[in-house]
Motif scaffolding. Structure first.
Motif: not given
Ligand SMILES: *[C@@H]1O[C@H](CO)[C@@H](O)[C@H](O)[C@H]1NC(C)=O
Ligand SMILES: *[C@@H]1O[C@H](CO)[C@@H](O)[C@H](O)[C@H]1NC(C)=O
Ligand SMILES: *[C@@H]1O[C@H](CO)[C@@H](O)[C@H](O)[C@H]1NC(C)=O
Ligand SMILES: *[C@@H]1O[C@H](CO)[C@@H](O)[C@H](O)[C@H]1NC(C)=O
Ligand SMILES: [Zn+2]
Length: 329
Positions: A24-28, A31-37, A39-40
């Motif tokens: 479930d690694k996700w972010c904004y 924080q890091d574009i590699n896990c941003g929206p 990539h959700w």
């Protein structure tokens, strides 16, 4: 049924601790574009679904529904007996009633909602000193901040069950606008933010307060937009009846900056990154309809209609002008 405390644990853990699971690694993007929206949808395919939130409200594509009258707010006008607990869940700051004192005493109904929905928690989405941070937008414009009050249908005892029903949750969204003066009703929350600087921190807010003190005055809460959508964070479950109000909550620039400067995304020990721009951008409307309440003004902020008419008018004038020139001597 178990004690209220256990009940609360059951229903809040999925919201607060969901990021703990390995897949479930996700972010904004902040924080890091590699896990941003963007990539959700790889985190959960729901996030690429047909009924995602937030959306842009475009009044040219909205329909007025005369059945969408006033919403009945119960218990919003009384300070709850227990304390509000403010916490940093690593993505936002959220507030809910503290463990043992949870009694379901705040709820909404009416206004076209299919049931009674009880308050679970509320939280915020905001921007940075140079950009606004609401999730929903109106006529393409983002507001500085957005409040979400999350409610659970009385049909369900747990969020997990409600997530499977498109009408399982009801979320109320409120936009903030910048005012000259501070909004003193936010002082208790603002003062608590320094105690929840890192992910996992929480503090019980004193004194307690009425939920409606945070909102625009209730006699104005008849102007809203309604649509079927999702949670705006993974797993993006399409289980939400959204109600987003036209009337806004005033907050001063200095107060907004406290959100931007005091809380951080990471846990203690991680590199502190200021919690900013914790919003998901608008998602495609696809086949959905958006309804405006009976009293909604809808055209207040987006004079698209006027512009279009003006354009047609000018084109007509130009056309007549051209005819006259051509038919002239
Ligand atoms: C809704 O809230 C009111 C006011 O607190 C309360 O009396 C009522 O029992 C609640 N209804 C439900 C179904 O929770
Ligand atoms: C940010 O919000 C303010 C207040 O609502 C608005 O005046 C401004 O145009 C917005 N800015 C952007 C870039 O959307
Ligand atoms: C909140 O933080 C302030 C200042 O850091 C501190 O004085 C206060 O004791 C904290 N409150 C709680 C309940 O932890
Ligand atoms: C917006 O709509 C209301 C009626 O719904 C009308 O009275 C008002 O003139 C409209 N404003 C604009 C700018 O079109
Ligand atoms: Zn939210």
């Amino acid at each position: 049924m178990e004690t209220p405390g256990y009940f609360l644990t059951l229903i809040t853990f999925p919201l607060i601790l969901r990021q703990a699971s390995a897949t479930d690694k996700w972010c904004y993007d902040s924080q890091d574009i590699n896990c941003g929206p963007a990539h959700w949808k790889d985190v959960n395919h729901n996030c690429g679904g047909e009924n995602q939130s937030p959306i842009n409200f475009d009044w040219t594509r909205m329909r007025r529904d005369q059945n969408l009258g006033g919403i009945t707010f119960q218990g919003y006008d009384r300070a709850p007996p227990g304390m509000w607990r403010l916490m940093n869940n690593g993505h936002s700051v959220l507030v809910q009633l503290e463990g043992e004192t949870v009694i379901w005493n705040m709820n909404i109904s009416g206004g076209g909602l299919p049931n009674i929905f009880q308050v679970l928690q509320f939280h915020f989405h905001w921007g940075s000193p140079t950009s606004n941070g609401s999730e929903h937008t109106v006529g393409g414009n983002q507001y500085p901040m957005e409040l979400h009050i999350v409610h659970l249908s009385v049909k369900y005892q747990s969020i997990a069950d409600a997530m499977k029903d498109p009408s399982g949750l009801a979320v109320l969204g409120f936009f903030f606008t910048i005012a000259e003066a501070d909004n003193p009703n936010y002082n208790t929350i603002l003062a608590g933010l320094k105690n929840v600087s890192s992910e996992g921190n929480f503090v019980d807010l004193e004194p307690t307060f009425r939920l409606d003190s945070l909102l625009p005055s209730t006699n104005k809460l008849t102007r809203y937009y309604r649509y079927q959508g999702s949670l705006t964070t993974p797993d993006c479950e399409e289980a939400v009846i959204w109600t987003v109000f036209e009337d806004t909550i005033p907050i001063s620039c200095a107060q907004l900056k406290v959100f931007m400067d005091t809380v951080h995304f990471g846990a203690i020990g991680e590199t502190p990154v200021k919690m900013r721009n914790n919003f998901r951008p608008p998602q495609p409307l696809k086949n959905r309809k958006v309804y405006a309440s009976k009293d909604a003004i809808i055209n207040h902020s987006a004079p698209v209609h006027v512009d279009w008419l003006t354009l047609v008018f000018l084109l007509l004038l130009g056309h007549i002008g051209a005819l006259r020139v051509r038919s002239g001597p």
